[in-house]
Scaffold this active site. Structure first.
Site, PDB file in Angstrom:
ATOM      1  N   CYS A 188      53.223  51.059  16.820  1.00 18.57           N
ATOM      2  CA  CYS A 188      53.337  52.334  16.104  1.00 18.57           C
ATOM      3  C   CYS A 188      53.365  53.447  17.141  1.00 18.57           C
ATOM      4  O   CYS A 188      53.696  53.190  18.310  1.00 18.57           O
ATOM      5  CB  CYS A 188      52.198  52.500  15.086  1.00 18.57           C
ATOM      6  SG  CYS A 188      50.548  52.522  15.814  1.00 18.57           S
ATOM      7  N   ASN A 199      48.946  53.729  18.381  1.00 14.19           N
ATOM      8  CA  ASN A 199      48.189  52.473  18.515  1.00 14.19           C
ATOM      9  C   ASN A 199      46.702  52.660  18.166  1.00 14.19           C
ATOM     10  O   ASN A 199      45.833  52.007  18.730  1.00 14.19           O
ATOM     11  CB  ASN A 199      48.345  51.857  19.926  1.00 14.19           C
ATOM     12  CG  ASN A 199      47.850  50.416  20.052  1.00 14.19           C
ATOM     13  OD1 ASN A 199      47.432  50.002  21.120  1.00 14.19           O
ATOM     14  ND2 ASN A 199      47.872  49.653  18.982  1.00 14.19           N
ATOM     15  N   CYS A 240      46.088  53.643  14.504  1.00 15.89           N
ATOM     16  CA  CYS A 240      46.030  53.507  13.037  1.00 15.89           C
ATOM     17  C   CYS A 240      46.802  52.272  12.559  1.00 15.89           C
ATOM     18  O   CYS A 240      46.214  51.228  12.280  1.00 15.89           O
ATOM     19  CB  CYS A 240      46.576  54.760  12.346  1.00 15.89           C
ATOM     20  SG  CYS A 240      45.616  56.260  12.685  1.00 15.89           S
ATOM     21  N   ARG A 241      48.124  52.391  12.457  1.00  8.75           N
ATOM     22  CA  ARG A 241      48.909  51.340  11.793  1.00  8.75           C
ATOM     23  C   ARG A 241      48.982  50.035  12.566  1.00  8.75           C
ATOM     24  O   ARG A 241      48.755  48.957  12.000  1.00  8.75           O
ATOM     25  CB  ARG A 241      50.338  51.861  11.525  1.00  8.75           C
ATOM     26  CG  ARG A 241      50.383  52.973  10.495  1.00  8.75           C
ATOM     27  CD  ARG A 241      51.711  53.696  10.515  1.00  8.75           C
ATOM     28  NE  ARG A 241      51.893  54.460  11.754  1.00  8.75           N
ATOM     29  CZ  ARG A 241      52.991  55.098  12.106  1.00  8.75           C
ATOM     30  NH1 ARG A 241      54.047  55.058  11.295  1.00  8.75           N
ATOM     31  NH2 ARG A 241      53.060  55.785  13.229  1.00  8.75           N
ATOM     32  N   SER A 242      49.307  50.092  13.862  1.00  5.95           N
ATOM     33  CA  SER A 242      49.513  48.815  14.575  1.00  5.95           C
ATOM     34  C   SER A 242      48.219  48.039  14.821  1.00  5.95           C
ATOM     35  O   SER A 242      48.233  46.805  14.718  1.00  5.95           O
ATOM     36  CB  SER A 242      50.330  48.997  15.857  1.00  5.95           C
ATOM     37  OG  SER A 242      49.695  49.837  16.779  1.00  5.95           O
ATOM     38  N   ASP A 277      53.188  57.185   8.496  1.00  5.57           N
ATOM     39  CA  ASP A 277      52.172  57.638   9.447  1.00  5.57           C
ATOM     40  C   ASP A 277      51.048  58.324   8.672  1.00  5.57           C
ATOM     41  O   ASP A 277      51.271  59.360   8.046  1.00  5.57           O
ATOM     42  CB  ASP A 277      52.843  58.618  10.429  1.00  5.57           C
ATOM     43  CG  ASP A 277      51.895  59.104  11.501  1.00  5.57           C
ATOM     44  OD1 ASP A 277      50.674  58.890  11.370  1.00  5.57           O
ATOM     45  OD2 ASP A 277      52.385  59.713  12.468  1.00  5.57           O
TER      46      ASP A 277
HETATM   47  P1  4NP Z   1      49.509  55.562  14.506  1.00  2.00           P
HETATM   48  O1  4NP Z   1      49.025  56.996  13.990  1.00  2.00           O
HETATM   49  O2  4NP Z   1      50.862  55.764  15.159  1.00  2.00           O
HETATM   50  O3  4NP Z   1      49.589  54.765  13.248  1.00  2.00           O
HETATM   51  O4  4NP Z   1      48.438  55.088  15.476  1.00  2.00           O
HETATM   52  C1  4NP Z   1      49.046  58.145  14.775  1.00  2.00           C
HETATM   53  C2  4NP Z   1      48.050  58.360  15.716  1.00  2.00           C
HETATM   54  C3  4NP Z   1      48.057  59.509  16.466  1.00  2.00           C
HETATM   55  C4  4NP Z   1      49.048  60.466  16.277  1.00  2.00           C
HETATM   56  C5  4NP Z   1      50.051  60.241  15.351  1.00  2.00           C
HETATM   57  C6  4NP Z   1      50.046  59.079  14.605  1.00  2.00           C
HETATM   58  N1  4NP Z   1      49.034  61.660  17.027  1.00  2.00           N
HETATM   59  O5  4NP Z   1      49.924  62.504  16.821  1.00  2.00           O
HETATM   60  O6  4NP Z   1      48.146  61.854  17.884  1.00  2.00           O
END
Ligand code: 4NP
Length: 161
Positions: A9, A12, A14-16, A126
């Site tokens: 993602c 790294n 939340c989703r992954s 997201d």
């Molecule tokens: P992820 O979520 O891609 O599912 O881990 C996010 C984590 C951090 C951010 C965006 C999405 N950020 O903008 O910091």
């Protein structure tokens, strides 16, 4: 040799990591530990070394799934190290493919939601800037996609005597 999966993602956190740990949970339940291994990474460097986001951890814990790991960034070496690379959304997919301009590894890179059988969404949204419901939705989607993915991978691994 185990079959190797990498979930990717943006951050790294939340989703992954949720996908990685849900998949490990399903692999254990199916008695396939050691035959399929999972890792996760982010396309960005924003959160390198951070544990999974506590909102994602909380949503996963409601399904009795613990989130382990710390964030790292996707690198070109991952194309060689993994059999299949699962992008959570189209931006992640494009970022991954940008590191493989020749397209040599293109058939290893897939969108996670291709493996959903119960949900119609084509990307894992997201959840970072949204509320609790978004995190719960990610877990629901990933439970569906991971089961579909497991069913698909099982067809490709050799049967143990
Ligand atoms: P992820 O979520 O891609 O599912 O881990 C996010 C984590 C951090 C951010 C965006 C999405 N950020 O903008 O910091």
């Amino acid at each position: 040799m185990p079959y190797t999966l990498l979930f990717v993602c943006l951050g790294n956190i939340c989703r992954s990591p949720a996908a990685e740990n849900i998949m490990n949970h399903l692999i254990e339940q199916a008695g396939l530990s050691g035959q399929i291994t999972c890792d996760s990474a982010g396309t960005s460097s924003y959160h390198i070394g951070s544990p999974p986001d506590r909102r994602m951890t909380s949503a996963a814990s409601q399904r009795k799934i613990a989130l382990r790991g710390s964030a790292r960034q996707f690198t070109k070496a991952d194309f060689e190290r993994f059999d299949l690379i699962l992008a959570m959304d189209r931006d992640n997919y494009a970022e991954i493919c940008a590191l493989d301009p020749s397209g040599r590894f293109r058939n290893k890179v897939r969108l996670m939601c291709e493996f959903c059988t119960q949900h119609m969404l084509r990307e894992v949204p997201d959840p970072y800037y949204g509320g609790t419901e978004g995190f719960n939705q990610v877990i629901d989607l990933l439970l569906d996609a991971c089961q579909g993915l497991l069913d698909d991978v099982v067809k490709q691994i050799p049967v143990k005597p």
